[in-house]
Design an enzyme around this catalytic site. Structure first.
Site, PDB file in Angstrom:
ATOM      1  N   HIS A  23       0.816  -1.062   0.122  1.00  0.00           N
ATOM      2  CA  HIS A  23       0.052   0.014   0.020  1.00  0.00           C
ATOM      3  C   HIS A  23       1.142   1.169   0.068  1.00  0.00           C
ATOM      4  O   HIS A  23       0.838   2.018   0.925  1.00  0.00           O
ATOM      5  CB  HIS A  23      -0.915  -0.087   1.253  1.00  0.00           C
ATOM      6  CG  HIS A  23      -2.151  -1.074   1.050  1.00  0.00           C
ATOM      7  ND1 HIS A  23      -2.899  -1.168   2.162  1.00  0.00           N
ATOM      8  CD2 HIS A  23      -2.806  -1.440  -0.065  1.00  0.00           C
ATOM      9  CE1 HIS A  23      -3.703  -2.120   1.553  1.00  0.00           C
ATOM     10  NE2 HIS A  23      -3.678  -2.135   0.391  1.00  0.00           N
ATOM     11  N   HIS A  79     -11.410  -9.167  -6.827  1.00  0.00           N
ATOM     12  CA  HIS A  79     -11.183  -8.108  -6.054  1.00  0.00           C
ATOM     13  C   HIS A  79     -10.243  -7.238  -7.029  1.00  0.00           C
ATOM     14  O   HIS A  79      -9.076  -7.763  -7.454  1.00  0.00           O
ATOM     15  CB  HIS A  79     -10.439  -8.402  -4.791  1.00  0.00           C
ATOM     16  CG  HIS A  79      -9.901  -7.102  -3.803  1.00  0.00           C
ATOM     17  ND1 HIS A  79     -10.355  -5.859  -3.765  1.00  0.00           N
ATOM     18  CD2 HIS A  79      -8.774  -6.964  -3.181  1.00  0.00           C
ATOM     19  CE1 HIS A  79      -9.745  -5.209  -3.238  1.00  0.00           C
ATOM     20  NE2 HIS A  79      -8.676  -5.731  -2.740  1.00  0.00           N
ATOM     21  N   GLU A  81      -8.263  -4.639  -6.507  1.00  0.00           N
ATOM     22  CA  GLU A  81      -7.127  -3.922  -6.170  1.00  0.00           C
ATOM     23  C   GLU A  81      -5.990  -4.241  -6.948  1.00  0.00           C
ATOM     24  O   GLU A  81      -5.797  -5.558  -7.504  1.00  0.00           O
ATOM     25  CB  GLU A  81      -6.809  -4.091  -4.687  1.00  0.00           C
ATOM     26  CG  GLU A  81      -5.793  -2.771  -4.202  1.00  0.00           C
ATOM     27  CD  GLU A  81      -5.722  -2.729  -2.569  1.00  0.00           C
ATOM     28  OE1 GLU A  81      -6.399  -3.720  -2.052  1.00  0.00           O
ATOM     29  OE2 GLU A  81      -5.130  -1.964  -2.171  1.00  0.00           O
ATOM     30  N   ASP A  83      -2.862  -5.073  -6.761  1.00  0.00           N
ATOM     31  CA  ASP A  83      -1.973  -6.284  -6.519  1.00  0.00           C
ATOM     32  C   ASP A  83      -2.687  -7.654  -6.866  1.00  0.00           C
ATOM     33  O   ASP A  83      -1.864  -8.475  -7.114  1.00  0.00           O
ATOM     34  CB  ASP A  83      -1.825  -6.234  -4.924  1.00  0.00           C
ATOM     35  CG  ASP A  83      -2.805  -6.391  -4.028  1.00  0.00           C
ATOM     36  OD1 ASP A  83      -3.597  -5.523  -4.513  1.00  0.00           O
ATOM     37  OD2 ASP A  83      -2.909  -6.903  -3.110  1.00  0.00           O
ATOM     38  N   HIS A 145     -11.807  -6.553   1.664  1.00  0.00           N
ATOM     39  CA  HIS A 145     -11.968  -5.288   2.276  1.00  0.00           C
ATOM     40  C   HIS A 145     -12.080  -4.157   1.718  1.00  0.00           C
ATOM     41  O   HIS A 145     -12.148  -2.991   2.097  1.00  0.00           O
ATOM     42  CB  HIS A 145     -10.352  -4.903   3.137  1.00  0.00           C
ATOM     43  CG  HIS A 145      -9.383  -4.736   2.152  1.00  0.00           C
ATOM     44  ND1 HIS A 145      -8.552  -3.439   2.168  1.00  0.00           N
ATOM     45  CD2 HIS A 145      -8.789  -5.365   1.035  1.00  0.00           C
ATOM     46  CE1 HIS A 145      -7.751  -3.558   1.104  1.00  0.00           C
ATOM     47  NE2 HIS A 145      -7.859  -4.733   0.454  1.00  0.00           N
ATOM     48  N   ASP A 164      -8.482 -11.292  -0.243  1.00  0.00           N
ATOM     49  CA  ASP A 164      -7.672 -11.005   0.806  1.00  0.00           C
ATOM     50  C   ASP A 164      -7.937 -11.497   2.295  1.00  0.00           C
ATOM     51  O   ASP A 164      -7.242 -11.369   2.963  1.00  0.00           O
ATOM     52  CB  ASP A 164      -7.568  -9.194   1.061  1.00  0.00           C
ATOM     53  CG  ASP A 164      -6.993  -8.651  -0.095  1.00  0.00           C
ATOM     54  OD1 ASP A 164      -6.034  -9.169  -0.767  1.00  0.00           O
ATOM     55  OD2 ASP A 164      -7.508  -7.422  -0.306  1.00  0.00           O
ATOM     56  N   TYR A 192      -2.093  -8.984   9.599  1.00  0.00           N
ATOM     57  CA  TYR A 192      -2.900  -8.677   8.229  1.00  0.00           C
ATOM     58  C   TYR A 192      -4.194  -8.171   8.823  1.00  0.00           C
ATOM     59  O   TYR A 192      -4.834  -7.188   8.435  1.00  0.00           O
ATOM     60  CB  TYR A 192      -3.121  -9.780   7.279  1.00  0.00           C
ATOM     61  CG  TYR A 192      -3.523  -9.420   5.972  1.00  0.00           C
ATOM     62  CD1 TYR A 192      -2.630  -9.429   4.992  1.00  0.00           C
ATOM     63  CD2 TYR A 192      -4.920  -9.491   5.691  1.00  0.00           C
ATOM     64  CE1 TYR A 192      -3.222  -9.053   3.656  1.00  0.00           C
ATOM     65  CE2 TYR A 192      -5.346  -9.082   4.267  1.00  0.00           C
ATOM     66  CZ  TYR A 192      -4.300  -9.277   3.491  1.00  0.00           C
ATOM     67  OH  TYR A 192      -4.845  -8.768   2.196  1.00  0.00           O
ATOM     68  N   HIS A 225      -2.943 -13.706  -0.894  1.00  0.00           N
ATOM     69  CA  HIS A 225      -1.861 -13.534  -0.286  1.00  0.00           C
ATOM     70  C   HIS A 225      -1.539 -14.831   0.843  1.00  0.00           C
ATOM     71  O   HIS A 225      -2.179 -15.104   1.648  1.00  0.00           O
ATOM     72  CB  HIS A 225      -1.582 -12.244   0.455  1.00  0.00           C
ATOM     73  CG  HIS A 225      -2.051 -10.961  -0.249  1.00  0.00           C
ATOM     74  ND1 HIS A 225      -1.126 -10.530  -1.235  1.00  0.00           N
ATOM     75  CD2 HIS A 225      -2.909 -10.132  -0.171  1.00  0.00           C
ATOM     76  CE1 HIS A 225      -1.617  -9.375  -1.743  1.00  0.00           C
ATOM     77  NE2 HIS A 225      -2.833  -9.135  -1.146  1.00  0.00           N
TER      78      HIS A 225
HETATM   79 FE1  FEO Z   1      -7.062  -5.398  -1.314  1.00  0.00          FE
HETATM   80 FE2  FEO Z   1      -4.566  -7.662  -1.821  1.00  0.00          FE
HETATM   81  O1  FEO Z   1      -5.802  -6.331  -2.219  1.00  0.00           O
END
Ligand code: FEO
Length: 397
Positions: A23, A79, A81, A83, A145, A164, A192, A225
């Protein structure tokens, strides 16, 4: 690199051993991370998620070694995002018409980031993607999230692809929960949760209850992850349930910063007092000028009592303390007692400022705070120790 997970599921992600900040610079990742993507083969083939943009070329090249890209029938973006979606632009150049299944918010997020009019298929809870013998069942998981998050559940194999959720920033070649160091695994899972998911604990609790009422058998939880849960599935679900409910242990955490060691001396005196009054109380100290703030926030998450200390500087607090107070507010910790302390030379506003910020963040102030001028003398240190003892007594009530 690819790893066979089951007869039909292959991991095709990227282990990022070198990642130390996530982030932007916001979150520390001392054990690296991974961006988990999965290929599911049945009569139809589906790719679940991709990897972060800097690894896009490597990801697509590796994927080509695993499968002819033209054999991919669907993509699921759990998701948006970056990554997890960062390799989509490169991948979609090769297979531009493959439908991308994601939530309605996922479409907003992906188009907002990549400005491409891909073949999006919006899905919601209850929608099913038929792969032949197996199906993917979609479960919206808003705010776990991001508002776009979905979980994907593979029937027959009973695999929950949880985005996530249940993830950890934890690079490992060992892949499974039973093969890695348990202390490292559970610490990273908790860090996390504390630093990313805690603000959405209400939604976590509701989502877990919903999944439990669905009575889905789960053989594997494959997060986006870190490692895959295969032996401790009930444990991670029940632990998430505990973490979502104003979690605390019998622990006090002291976070402080110091200019000329005066506030540091108060911190250790308070810690002595806490331990003197209650030897069973776990006491952690994080000197934030040098300590990792995300580790400190993880300890705050675990604590029933939080102490924040800063000298007064320019009528306020040191910038490390301003930052941690802001994050304590943002992360929405619940059910925690708190108090402030600090030294000063002239005007002395730091304790008042910390008190205001702690109250604003929803922590319960259980002491008016302790401040003392200049470098603490024996009397001041005794007063700080007494503060610690009083606070430990308050926890017993
Ligand atoms: Fe919310 Fe691993 O991205």
């Amino acid at each position: 690199m690819s790893v066979k997970i089951t007869d039909s599921v292959t991991w095709v992600g990227k282990i990022d051993w070198a990642l130390r900040r996530f982030h932007g610079e916001e979150l520390s990742t001392q054990r690296g991370s991974s961006y988990n993507a999965y290929l599911v083969r049945d009569e139809k083939t589906v790719l679940i998620d991709t990897v972060w943009g800097p690894f896009a070329r490597e990801f697509v090249d590796n994927l080509k070694k695993e499968i002819d890209l033209n054999e991919i029938d669907y993509i699921i973006s759990n998701h948006g995002e970056t990554d997890h979606s960062g390799a989509l632009p490169l991948l979609m150049k090769e297979i531009p018409n493959v439908p991308i299944y994601c939530s309605a918010n996922g479409i907003k997020s992906l188009t907002g980031q990549y400005h491409e009019n891909w073949n999006f298929v919006p899905v919601k809870t209850g929608d099913v993607l038929d792969l032949g013998k197996k199906k993917i069942q979609f479960i919206e998981a808003r705010m776990l999230h991001w508002p776009d998050t979905i979980f994907s559940y593979l029937t027959e194999e009973n695999i929950l692809f949880s985005s996530d959720g249940f993830g950890q920033h934890f690079a490992s070649e060992m892949f499974y929960d039973d093969l890695v160091d348990q202390g490292e695994l559970w610490y990273e899972a908790q860090k996390y949760y504390a630093n990313i998911l805690n603000p959405f604990s209400n939604m976590v609790e509701k989502k877990l209850e919903e999944i439990m009422t669905m009575n889905l058998p789960i053989n594997l939880i494959c997060p986006a992850h870190g490692i895959i849960w295969r032996k401790q599935i009930n444990e991670i679900i029940s632990t998430y349930m505990e973490w979502s409910k104003a979690y605390k242990e019998h622990q006090a955490t002291i976070v402080y910063d110091t200019m000329w060691q005066g506030t540091q001396h108060l911190a250790t005196a308070i810690a002595n007092g806490l331990r003197k009054a209650d030897p069973t109380l776990v006491v952690k100290i994080h000197p934030l000028g040098r300590a990792d703030k995300n580790d400190a926030l993880t300890d705050i998450f675990r604590s029933e009592l939080v102490l924040v200390g800063s000298p007064t500087v320019n009528r306020g607090v040191l910038s490390t303390i301003a930052s941690i107070l802001s994050q304590i507010h943002e992360l929405g910790f619940k059910g925690k007692k708190a108090a402030a302390f600090g030294t000063y030379g002239w005007s002395g506003e730091s304790v008042k400022h910390i008190n205001e910020e702690l109250a604003k963040a929803g922590l319960e102030l259980v002491h008016e705070g302790y401040r003392t001028m200049w470098d603490p003398d024996a009397e001041s240190l005794a007063a700080a120790e007494k503060m610690g003892m009083d606070l430990a007594e308050k926890l017993k009530k």
